[in-house]
Design an enzyme around this catalytic site. Structure first.
Site, PDB file in Angstrom:
ATOM      1  N   ASP A   1       6.651   0.572   9.645  1.00 39.79           N
ATOM      2  CA  ASP A   1       5.944  -0.131   8.530  1.00 39.79           C
ATOM      3  C   ASP A   1       6.343  -1.204   7.958  1.00 39.79           C
ATOM      4  O   ASP A   1       7.624  -1.443   8.339  1.00 39.79           O
ATOM      5  CB  ASP A   1       6.209   1.034   7.224  1.00 39.79           C
ATOM      6  CG  ASP A   1       5.447   1.176   6.125  1.00 39.79           C
ATOM      7  OD1 ASP A   1       4.033   1.730   5.993  1.00 39.79           O
ATOM      8  OD2 ASP A   1       5.560   0.183   5.489  1.00 39.79           O
TER       9      ASP A   1
ATOM     10  N   ARG B   1       5.012  14.842  11.470  1.00 38.74           N
ATOM     11  CA  ARG B   1       5.592  14.303  10.354  1.00 38.74           C
ATOM     12  C   ARG B   1       6.997  14.931   9.482  1.00 38.74           C
ATOM     13  O   ARG B   1       7.426  14.569   8.270  1.00 38.74           O
ATOM     14  CB  ARG B   1       4.490  13.665   9.214  1.00 38.74           C
ATOM     15  CG  ARG B   1       4.836  13.240   7.939  1.00 38.74           C
ATOM     16  CD  ARG B   1       5.607  11.779   7.992  1.00 38.74           C
ATOM     17  NE  ARG B   1       6.127  11.690   6.443  1.00 38.74           N
ATOM     18  CZ  ARG B   1       7.064  11.759   5.815  1.00 38.74           C
ATOM     19  NH1 ARG B   1       8.318  12.321   7.134  1.00 38.74           N
ATOM     20  NH2 ARG B   1       7.201  11.155   4.762  1.00 38.74           N
TER      21      ARG B   1
ATOM     22  N   ARG C   1      -3.965   1.868  11.569  1.00 36.48           N
ATOM     23  CA  ARG C   1      -3.443   2.430  10.907  1.00 36.48           C
ATOM     24  C   ARG C   1      -3.865   3.433  12.155  1.00 36.48           C
ATOM     25  O   ARG C   1      -4.498   4.857  11.406  1.00 36.48           O
ATOM     26  CB  ARG C   1      -3.775   3.009   9.401  1.00 36.48           C
ATOM     27  CG  ARG C   1      -2.897   1.540   8.634  1.00 36.48           C
ATOM     28  CD  ARG C   1      -2.105   2.173   8.941  1.00 36.48           C
ATOM     29  NE  ARG C   1      -1.237   2.904   7.861  1.00 36.48           N
ATOM     30  CZ  ARG C   1      -0.923   2.972   6.868  1.00 36.48           C
ATOM     31  NH1 ARG C   1      -1.543   2.088   6.391  1.00 36.48           N
ATOM     32  NH2 ARG C   1      -0.480   4.095   6.255  1.00 36.48           N
TER      33      ARG C   1
ATOM     34  N   TYR D   1       5.525  -6.132  -2.197  1.00 37.71           N
ATOM     35  CA  TYR D   1       5.952  -4.988  -2.634  1.00 37.71           C
ATOM     36  C   TYR D   1       7.227  -5.589  -2.989  1.00 37.71           C
ATOM     37  O   TYR D   1       7.152  -4.333  -4.188  1.00 37.71           O
ATOM     38  CB  TYR D   1       5.463  -4.010  -1.536  1.00 37.71           C
ATOM     39  CG  TYR D   1       3.991  -3.867  -1.142  1.00 37.71           C
ATOM     40  CD1 TYR D   1       3.876  -2.707  -1.444  1.00 37.71           C
ATOM     41  CD2 TYR D   1       4.030  -4.214  -0.195  1.00 37.71           C
ATOM     42  CE1 TYR D   1       2.647  -2.721  -1.825  1.00 37.71           C
ATOM     43  CE2 TYR D   1       2.272  -3.786   0.043  1.00 37.71           C
ATOM     44  CZ  TYR D   1       1.462  -3.032  -0.498  1.00 37.71           C
ATOM     45  OH  TYR D   1       0.497  -2.808   0.139  1.00 37.71           O
TER      46      TYR D   1
ATOM     47  N   ARG E   1      -1.761  10.236   8.863  1.00 32.84           N
ATOM     48  CA  ARG E   1      -2.665  11.293   8.316  1.00 32.84           C
ATOM     49  C   ARG E   1      -4.389  12.327   9.317  1.00 32.84           C
ATOM     50  O   ARG E   1      -3.992  12.856   8.975  1.00 32.84           O
ATOM     51  CB  ARG E   1      -2.418  11.261   6.681  1.00 32.84           C
ATOM     52  CG  ARG E   1      -1.236  11.111   7.084  1.00 32.84           C
ATOM     53  CD  ARG E   1      -0.761  10.793   5.555  1.00 32.84           C
ATOM     54  NE  ARG E   1      -1.331   9.440   4.996  1.00 32.84           N
ATOM     55  CZ  ARG E   1      -1.168   8.225   3.836  1.00 32.84           C
ATOM     56  NH1 ARG E   1      -1.127   9.302   2.787  1.00 32.84           N
ATOM     57  NH2 ARG E   1      -2.138   7.001   4.482  1.00 32.84           N
TER      58      ARG E   1
HETATM   59  O1  CP3 Z   1      -1.220   3.493  13.206  1.00 31.54           O
HETATM   60  C1  CP3 Z   1      -0.749   2.722  13.049  1.00 31.54           C
HETATM   61  O2  CP3 Z   1      -1.527   1.056  12.087  1.00 31.54           O
HETATM   62  C2  CP3 Z   1       0.912   1.911  12.934  1.00 31.54           C
HETATM   63  C3  CP3 Z   1       2.079   2.294  11.800  1.00 31.54           C
HETATM   64  C4  CP3 Z   1       1.769   1.792  10.344  1.00 31.54           C
HETATM   65  C5  CP3 Z   1       2.027   2.149   9.407  1.00 31.54           C
HETATM   66  N1  CP3 Z   1       1.785   0.938   8.261  1.00 31.54           N
HETATM   67  C6  CP3 Z   1       2.361   3.456   8.930  1.00 31.54           C
HETATM   68  C7  CP3 Z   1       2.471   4.151   7.159  1.00 31.54           C
HETATM   69  C8  CP3 Z   1       1.416   0.932   9.889  1.00 31.54           C
HETATM   70  C9  CP3 Z   1       0.421  -0.372  10.992  1.00 31.54           C
HETATM   71  C10 CP3 Z   1       1.617  -0.063   8.699  1.00 31.54           C
HETATM   72  C11 CP3 Z   1       1.002  -0.915   7.839  1.00 31.54           C
HETATM   73  C12 CP3 Z   1       1.351  -0.926   6.452  1.00 31.54           C
HETATM   74  N2  CP3 Z   1       1.986  -0.385   5.673  1.00 31.54           N
HETATM   75  C13 CP3 Z   1       0.156  -2.068   5.839  1.00 31.54           C
HETATM   76  C14 CP3 Z   1      -0.482  -2.948   6.305  1.00 31.54           C
HETATM   77  C15 CP3 Z   1      -2.047  -2.179   6.434  1.00 31.54           C
HETATM   78  C16 CP3 Z   1      -2.666  -2.148   5.382  1.00 31.54           C
HETATM   79  O3  CP3 Z   1      -3.282  -1.052   5.053  1.00 31.54           O
HETATM   80  O4  CP3 Z   1      -3.106  -2.668   4.760  1.00 31.54           O
HETATM   81  C17 CP3 Z   1       0.488  -2.087   4.468  1.00 31.54           C
HETATM   82  C18 CP3 Z   1       0.421  -2.489   3.021  1.00 31.54           C
HETATM   83  C19 CP3 Z   1       1.904  -0.923   4.227  1.00 31.54           C
HETATM   84  C20 CP3 Z   1       2.547  -0.504   3.014  1.00 31.54           C
HETATM   85  C21 CP3 Z   1       2.489   1.168   3.237  1.00 31.54           C
HETATM   86  N3  CP3 Z   1       2.952   1.987   3.931  1.00 31.54           N
HETATM   87  C22 CP3 Z   1       1.407   1.487   1.912  1.00 31.54           C
HETATM   88  C23 CP3 Z   1       1.008   0.939   0.389  1.00 31.54           C
HETATM   89  C24 CP3 Z   1       1.563   3.380   2.300  1.00 31.54           C
HETATM   90  C25 CP3 Z   1       1.120   4.412   0.979  1.00 31.54           C
HETATM   91  C26 CP3 Z   1      -0.220   4.368   1.086  1.00 31.54           C
HETATM   92  C27 CP3 Z   1      -0.691   4.992   2.380  1.00 31.54           C
HETATM   93  O5  CP3 Z   1      -1.679   4.224   3.640  1.00 31.54           O
HETATM   94  O6  CP3 Z   1      -0.293   6.091   2.955  1.00 31.54           O
HETATM   95  C28 CP3 Z   1       2.419   3.162   3.133  1.00 31.54           C
HETATM   96  C29 CP3 Z   1       2.757   4.889   3.957  1.00 31.54           C
HETATM   97  C30 CP3 Z   1       2.257   4.557   5.539  1.00 31.54           C
HETATM   98  N4  CP3 Z   1       2.696   3.622   6.425  1.00 31.54           N
HETATM   99  C31 CP3 Z   1       2.008   5.965   6.162  1.00 31.54           C
HETATM  100  C32 CP3 Z   1       1.850   5.754   7.364  1.00 31.54           C
HETATM  101  C33 CP3 Z   1       1.233   6.849   8.716  1.00 31.54           C
HETATM  102  C34 CP3 Z   1       2.298   7.155   5.259  1.00 31.54           C
HETATM  103  C35 CP3 Z   1       3.164   7.846   5.010  1.00 31.54           C
HETATM  104  C36 CP3 Z   1       3.313   9.049   5.283  1.00 31.54           C
HETATM  105  O7  CP3 Z   1       2.362   9.984   6.671  1.00 31.54           O
HETATM  106  O8  CP3 Z   1       3.902   9.882   5.335  1.00 31.54           O
END
Ligand code: CP3
Length: 353
Positions: A83, A46, A33, A157, A37
């Site tokens: 994602d 974004r 990640r 999910y 943000r």
């Molecule tokens: O920088 C990176 O790693 C690349 C992008 C990336 C995102 N999600 C972007 C994202 C990666 C590799 C993920 C993986 C992901 N997504 C996982 C596995 C890793 C982990 O954290 O356990 C999971 C479980 C998800 C599902 C997911 N996506 C959730 C639960 C959420 C909401 C919680 C949160 O962290 O915000 C997301 C949204 C998400 N995915 C955001 C980002 C940057 C935030 C949303 C936004 O910016 O508007």
């Protein structure tokens, strides 16, 4: 004289050398990640798409988000901005990202997979275009990592309808009707192999499988729903793309890490923060490269706390194939200057004393 290839001349990307089992004086690093943000430039970017899925499926925006952290901090690898929930979206499930995380129209034990797209897998072509744009923009020494969620984690999910505390619905389904639940896992395996093949064909160098919820299963269930689907995915990818290594991240797998390393077919294993580094060195690193495992909160706190944690991790794991990373993702509250300090620290040779 033997012709020098990138692989023999040391010009090969640092990440790929570590994944190939090499010990490096200065191990590669990247952060799960690492885009997102905590970066002000991400928050600005974004605002240019209304929904998160639209953002992920916009190659100009998603490639820029991929490149932002690498430009600022010079990691050895970029991770594709996308994602894990794009796969359920592409399978036809309704996926939304609300204030409190993802919300999905749940797949139920009663209806099973009947509502999902079963033949063909379309809709993620923009992600492959993002890969091509990133590949063209990245420095040659920087690896590009593609990824997907592992079937078990993606299924949590899809079945729970979002994040879960106890995984009651999905686990009950898997226990009561392993056959019906297995059909969902099969569908996700097929979709994941297609999706990752598309990413590889477009130009990613390595793959990470995120199994964020691997740590909630019993031994038999872990073997069936975590190890076996991962093994099937790595085997099918290896057949088509023998030179593209897979990093598995079975977060929270605890005492199952060893078995996962031995049986899943991954080239490297991502360890979470709770895995003792001496254990990882002695029990995992002889078989696979190890990636991890700084506590994201230590990065958030920074300073001497972070330095001491980093020193201990590098001292233990720096003597074998090792990729420095966090034990889970960067938190949105992390000050970017702490990541800059980490980058400076990791530029120094490992102190194995
Ligand atoms: O920088 C990176 O790693 C690349 C992008 C990336 C995102 N999600 C972007 C994202 C990666 C590799 C993920 C993986 C992901 N997504 C996982 C596995 C890793 C982990 O954290 O356990 C999971 C479980 C998800 C599902 C997911 N996506 C959730 C639960 C959420 C909401 C919680 C949160 O962290 O915000 C997301 C949204 C998400 N995915 C955001 C980002 C940057 C935030 C949303 C936004 O910016 O508007």
């Amino acid at each position: 004289m033997e012709e020098k290839t990138a692989a023999t001349s040391g010009e090969q990307k640092r990440l790929l050398r570590a994944l190939d089992g090499e010990m490096l004086e200065r191990p590669p690093w990247w952060l799960m990640r690492q885009a997102g943000r905590y970066l002000p430039e991400y928050r600005t970017l974004r605002t240019r798409a209304p929904g998160f899925i639209e953002f992920c499926l916009n190659p100009a925006l998603a490639s820029e988000a991929t490149l932002q952290p690498v430009r600022r901090f010079g990691m050895d690898a970029a991770i594709l901005f996308a994602d894990i929930l794009l796969v359920p979206h592409a399978l036809g499930q309704k996926v939304d990202f609300g204030e409190d995380g993802p919300i999905l129209e749940p797949i139920t034990e009663g209806s099973g997979i009947s509502g999902l797209r079963q033949a063909g897998f379309a809709g993620l072509d923009p992600v492959y275009e993002t890969v091509r744009l990133c590949r063209a923009a990245l420095p040659v020494e920087t690896a590009l990592i593609g990824f997907a969620g592992s079937p078990w984690t993606v299924a949590t999910y899809m079945v729970e309808g979002g994040a879960s505390r106890d995984f009651r619905v999905i686990k009950a389904w898997a226990y009561r009707d392993a056959h019906g639940f297995g059909a969902l896992i099969e569908l996700i395996i097929d979709a994941t192999v297609d999706y990752l093949s598309g990413q590889i064909t477009a130009g990613v160098d390595a793959i990470q499988l995120f199994d964020s919820w691997a740590g909630v299963l019993s031994e038999a269930s872990f073997a069936r729903w975590v190890i076996e689907p991962t093994r099937r995915i790595t085997a099918r990818l290896k057949e088509r793309f023998p030179n593209v290594p897979v990093i598995g991240f079975p977060r929270g797998a605890g005492l199952f890490y060893q078995r996962y390393a031995a049986e899943s077919g991954v080239a490297a294993i991502g360890i979470d923060t709770a895995v003792p580094v001496a254990y990882a060195r002695d029990m995992l690193q002889g078989r696979v490269a190890v990636q991890g495992n700084l506590d994201p909160i230590a990065l958030l706190v920074g300073g001497a706390v972070m330095e001491e944690e980093v020193r201990a991790i590098r001292a233990a794991l720096g003597g074998g194939p090792f990729i420095f990373n966090l034990g889970h993702g960067v938190l949105p509250q992390t000050p970017p200057r702490h990541v800059a300090a980490l980058a400076r620290l990791l530029a120094e040779p490992v102190d194995r004393a």
